[in-house]
Motif scaffolding. Structure first.
Motif, PDB file in Angstrom:
ATOM      1  N   ASP A  17       0.819  -1.214   0.000  1.00 58.68           N
ATOM      2  CA  ASP A  17       0.000   0.000   0.000  1.00 58.68           C
ATOM      3  C   ASP A  17       0.855   1.268   0.000  1.00 58.68           C
ATOM      4  O   ASP A  17       0.322   2.372   0.030  1.00 58.68           O
ATOM      5  CB  ASP A  17      -0.915  -0.036   1.235  1.00 58.68           C
ATOM      6  CG  ASP A  17      -2.031   0.988   1.134  1.00 58.68           C
ATOM      7  OD1 ASP A  17      -2.623   1.096   0.045  1.00 58.68           O
ATOM      8  OD2 ASP A  17      -2.289   1.689   2.146  1.00 58.68           O
ATOM      9  N   LYS A  18       2.181   1.099  -0.009  1.00 58.86           N
ATOM     10  CA  LYS A  18       3.064   2.268   0.019  1.00 58.86           C
ATOM     11  C   LYS A  18       3.962   2.275  -1.220  1.00 58.86           C
ATOM     12  O   LYS A  18       4.228   1.224  -1.791  1.00 58.86           O
ATOM     13  CB  LYS A  18       3.922   2.247   1.295  1.00 58.86           C
ATOM     14  CG  LYS A  18       3.066   2.422   2.558  1.00 58.86           C
ATOM     15  CD  LYS A  18       3.898   2.386   3.818  1.00 58.86           C
ATOM     16  CE  LYS A  18       2.990   2.451   5.060  1.00 58.86           C
ATOM     17  NZ  LYS A  18       3.674   2.042   6.279  1.00 58.86           N
ATOM     18  N   THR A  19       4.463   3.471  -1.560  1.00 59.59           N
ATOM     19  CA  THR A  19       5.338   3.579  -2.727  1.00 59.59           C
ATOM     20  C   THR A  19       6.805   3.483  -2.282  1.00 59.59           C
ATOM     21  O   THR A  19       7.128   3.661  -1.108  1.00 59.59           O
ATOM     22  CB  THR A  19       5.142   4.945  -3.422  1.00 59.59           C
ATOM     23  OG1 THR A  19       5.298   5.962  -2.429  1.00 59.59           O
ATOM     24  CG2 THR A  19       3.772   5.047  -4.050  1.00 59.59           C
ATOM     25  N   TYR A 164       7.638  -3.947  17.148  1.00 59.07           N
ATOM     26  CA  TYR A 164       7.504  -2.568  17.624  1.00 59.07           C
ATOM     27  C   TYR A 164       7.162  -1.648  16.455  1.00 59.07           C
ATOM     28  O   TYR A 164       7.406  -0.440  16.527  1.00 59.07           O
ATOM     29  CB  TYR A 164       8.799  -2.088  18.266  1.00 59.07           C
ATOM     30  CG  TYR A 164       9.055  -2.489  19.704  1.00 59.07           C
ATOM     31  CD1 TYR A 164       8.629  -1.681  20.763  1.00 59.07           C
ATOM     32  CD2 TYR A 164       9.746  -3.652  20.012  1.00 59.07           C
ATOM     33  CE1 TYR A 164       8.912  -2.020  22.081  1.00 59.07           C
ATOM     34  CE2 TYR A 164      10.024  -4.004  21.333  1.00 59.07           C
ATOM     35  CZ  TYR A 164       9.608  -3.182  22.358  1.00 59.07           C
ATOM     36  OH  TYR A 164       9.885  -3.515  23.655  1.00 59.07           O
ATOM     37  N   SER A 165       6.649  -2.191  15.388  1.00 56.57           N
ATOM     38  CA  SER A 165       6.309  -1.452  14.178  1.00 56.57           C
ATOM     39  C   SER A 165       6.154   0.063  14.377  1.00 56.57           C
ATOM     40  O   SER A 165       5.308   0.520  15.123  1.00 56.57           O
ATOM     41  CB  SER A 165       5.000  -2.015  13.614  1.00 56.57           C
ATOM     42  OG  SER A 165       4.685  -1.335  12.423  1.00 56.57           O
ATOM     43  N   GLY A 166       7.012   0.846  13.703  1.00 59.54           N
ATOM     44  CA  GLY A 166       6.914   2.308  13.769  1.00 59.54           C
ATOM     45  C   GLY A 166       7.770   2.952  14.838  1.00 59.54           C
ATOM     46  O   GLY A 166       7.988   4.167  14.809  1.00 59.54           O
ATOM     47  N   GLY A 211      11.077  -2.044   7.714  1.00 60.29           N
ATOM     48  CA  GLY A 211       9.854  -1.765   6.965  1.00 60.29           C
ATOM     49  C   GLY A 211       9.799  -0.347   6.439  1.00 60.29           C
ATOM     50  O   GLY A 211      10.228  -0.048   5.314  1.00 60.29           O
ATOM     51  N   ASP A 212       9.326   0.581   7.282  1.00 62.70           N
ATOM     52  CA  ASP A 212       9.077   1.962   6.854  1.00 62.70           C
ATOM     53  C   ASP A 212      10.276   2.609   6.154  1.00 62.70           C
ATOM     54  O   ASP A 212      10.098   3.394   5.222  1.00 62.70           O
ATOM     55  CB  ASP A 212       8.710   2.835   8.070  1.00 62.70           C
ATOM     56  CG  ASP A 212       7.331   2.494   8.632  1.00 62.70           C
ATOM     57  OD1 ASP A 212       6.578   1.767   7.945  1.00 62.70           O
ATOM     58  OD2 ASP A 212       7.019   2.952   9.751  1.00 62.70           O
ATOM     59  N   LEU A 213      11.488   2.295   6.606  1.00 61.50           N
ATOM     60  CA  LEU A 213      12.687   2.956   6.072  1.00 61.50           C
ATOM     61  C   LEU A 213      12.787   2.840   4.551  1.00 61.50           C
ATOM     62  O   LEU A 213      13.176   3.802   3.873  1.00 61.50           O
ATOM     63  CB  LEU A 213      13.935   2.349   6.729  1.00 61.50           C
ATOM     64  CG  LEU A 213      15.246   3.086   6.505  1.00 61.50           C
ATOM     65  CD1 LEU A 213      15.275   4.404   7.279  1.00 61.50           C
ATOM     66  CD2 LEU A 213      16.446   2.222   6.929  1.00 61.50           C
TER      67      LEU A 213
HETATM   68 MG   LIG Z   1       4.244   0.128   9.374  1.00 60.57          MG
END
Ligand SMILES: [Mg+2]
Ligand SMILES: CC(C)=CCC/C(C)=C/CC/C(C)=C/CC/C(C)=C/COP(=O)(O)OP(=O)(O)O
Ligand SMILES: O=P(O)(O)OC[C@@H](O)CO
Length: 240
Positions: A17-19, A164-166, A211-213
């Motif tokens: 869902d993310k680019t 610990y997502s995020g 993940g987010d990185l």
């Molecule tokens: Mg996330």
């Protein structure tokens, strides 16, 4: 018995869902030196979005796994090496431990040879995954270690995942869990953003997840985390 993840120090979790960041391509992501790509996210997942990330990564030489967040998004595709299916040990609703899994097994012919479960302990109350599963995140290091022990000894889990997502978690929590595990692999994910944060968690966890990185900063930053994880493992192997 050996499992593919026994050799993994580092995983990139791609959220369909993310680019990607900047001009990064999926080829760049697959060639960061990570050991595996795990495709999954909590919010707004569809089979189509999952499929497009699988297609984009299929031709590169990196292990490719789907992490489905509900039975409706599971993609049957030979390009996948397998499925890592969450069960949430500290969920407020048992559906996240057994209920969705029961429905999944009823509606499909599960390929158990390519499927393993990840026993999650969700620790960041602000993460979507905590909200969704109504997780009780108020867990001490001792609590998390006890969850890890029952995951292995009572429920026969191959993977425990401290999530610990995020946000960057407490290394002492991860260390405490590792001390209670024998064969079971310990995954850690959350807030890893540079060499040092990767190195710190890879000293205790068997495998770290970034993940987010990858979505927010891109492959250059991710490469540093691969280096941090690999260096921590090398130092550990040399001291053993
Ligand atoms: Mg996330
Ligand atoms: C039975 C099947 C096939 C599936 C059920 C699987 C279960 C129990 C899922 C519950 C936990 C879950 C939603 C895991 C997905 C992976 C995950 C934790 C992604 C990261 O989530 P966040 O970072 O909170 O979400 P966003 O980044 O999407 O905000
Ligand atoms: O997005 P971050 O905080 O890196 O967390 C990674 C992963 O554990 C999410 O499921």
């Amino acid at each position: 018995m050996t499992a593919p993840w026994d050799d993994w120090d580092h995983i990139i979790k791609l959220d369909p869902d993310k680019t990607l960041a900047g001009d990064d391509t999926f080829e760049d992501v697959c060639e960061t030196g990570t050991d595996a790509i795990e495709i999954g996210g909590t919010l707004d997942m569809t089979r189509e979005k999952m499929q497009s990330v699988i297609d984009a990564c299929a031709k590169y030489d990196v292990a490719l796994y789907q992490e489905p967040s509900n039975p409706a998004v599971v993609v049957d595709d030979e390009a996948l090496d397998g499925y890592l299916v969450p069960v949430v040990l500290n969920a407020g609703d048992i559906a996240w431990m057994t209920g969705f899994h029961k429905e999944w097994v009823k509606m499909s012919d599960v390929d158990w040879d390519r499927t393993a479960t990840e026993a999650y302990i969700v620790m960041n109350p602000d993460a979507s995954v905590a909200e969704l599963t109504d997780a009780d995140c108020d867990q001490s290091a001792e609590d998390v270690a006890a969850y890890a022990e029952i995951a292995e000894q009572m429920y026969g889990q191959e993977i425990v995942y401290i999530e610990y997502s995020g946000t960057f978690g407490d290394p002492e929590v991860v260390e405490a869990a590792q001390k209670k595990l024998d064969e079971t692999a310990l995954f850690y994910g959350g807030g890893i953003h540079d060499y040092d944060s990767a190195h710190t968690m890879a000293k205790h966890a068997d495998t770290i997840i970034v993940g987010d990185l990858v979505h927010d900063e891109g492959v250059e930053a991710v490469r540093e985390t691969v280096e941090g994880a690999k260096d921590a493992k090398k130092a550990h192997a040399e001291s053993a």
